[in-house]
Design an enzyme around this catalytic site. Sequence first.
Site, PDB file in Angstrom:
ATOM      1  N   LYS A  50       0.874  -1.131  -0.136  1.00  0.00           N
ATOM      2  CA  LYS A  50      -0.042   0.081  -0.054  1.00  0.00           C
ATOM      3  C   LYS A  50       1.072   1.047   0.044  1.00  0.00           C
ATOM      4  CE  LYS A  50      -4.062  -1.889   2.413  1.00  0.00           C
ATOM      5  NZ  LYS A  50      -4.674  -1.676   3.755  1.00  0.00           N
ATOM      6  N   ALA A  66      -1.022   1.542   6.204  1.00  0.00           N
ATOM      7  CA  ALA A  66      -1.485   0.499   7.304  1.00  0.00           C
ATOM      8  C   ALA A  66      -2.461  -0.397   6.878  1.00  0.00           C
ATOM      9  CB  ALA A  66      -1.938   1.342   8.313  1.00  0.00           C
ATOM     10  N   ASP A  67      -2.242  -1.602   7.472  1.00  0.00           N
ATOM     11  CA  ASP A  67      -3.012  -2.774   7.333  1.00  0.00           C
ATOM     12  C   ASP A  67      -3.351  -3.494   8.559  1.00  0.00           C
ATOM     13  OD1 ASP A  67      -4.518  -4.362   5.293  1.00  0.00           O
ATOM     14  OD2 ASP A  67      -3.257  -5.890   6.092  1.00  0.00           O
ATOM     15  N   THR A  68      -4.374  -3.975   8.659  1.00  0.00           N
ATOM     16  CA  THR A  68      -4.981  -4.665  10.087  1.00  0.00           C
ATOM     17  C   THR A  68      -5.366  -5.937   9.808  1.00  0.00           C
ATOM     18  OG1 THR A  68      -5.741  -2.587  10.940  1.00  0.00           O
ATOM     19  CG2 THR A  68      -6.489  -4.701  11.949  1.00  0.00           C
ATOM     20  N   GLY A 103       0.167  -3.547  10.974  1.00  0.00           N
ATOM     21  CA  GLY A 103       1.525  -2.747  10.407  1.00  0.00           C
ATOM     22  C   GLY A 103       1.069  -1.638   9.954  1.00  0.00           C
TER      23      GLY A 103
END
Length: 187
Positions: A50, A66-68, A103
């Site tokens: 991303k 960010a990524d969850t 992250g």
Amino acid sequence: MIILASQSPRRRELLAQIGVAHEVIAAEVDETPLAGEPALEYVRRITLAKAQAGCKLAPAMPVLAADTCVVAEGAILGKPEDEEHAVQMLQLLSATTHQVYTGVALLHDGHEHYQLNSSQVRFRVISEAEARRYWATGEPADKAGGYAVQGRGALFIEHISGSYSGIMGLPLYETGQLLANVPGWSV
């Protein structure tokens, strides 16, 4: 000013909460886990992808992404595909503790910075009827694991160990640590 490579309204709210001026760029990334990919590697790969996609669209600006990832019984739970999938996920989370990994990456001046936040969330027992009523609210449709910690999904949570903002989608402590790499930015 930074670029947020995410269309998540929650991430925008969290950045505004800590006073970070930002513009949003949609970073289109295939979020499908690779076969056998461990959750920690998955969240790192997607987060960096991303950020890299955002850099291609705004190469002169610092880009934050960010990524969850919600993990239960070793399985990565993405966003529910439909009501049945959401109910299935909530039943899997019912009366258990699961992990939420978020992250966050910052790409700036050719440097790549990454941090990981790890939290544990324990749910109370959730009946199938409750899960279906929750789905009907529309809230879980675009959320990893099929729930929102900052919304009605909070009614299912008995205990959190970790970062509330990380579970929401942008761990503010780690974000602040990364933003310290941007000249002129301070709390």
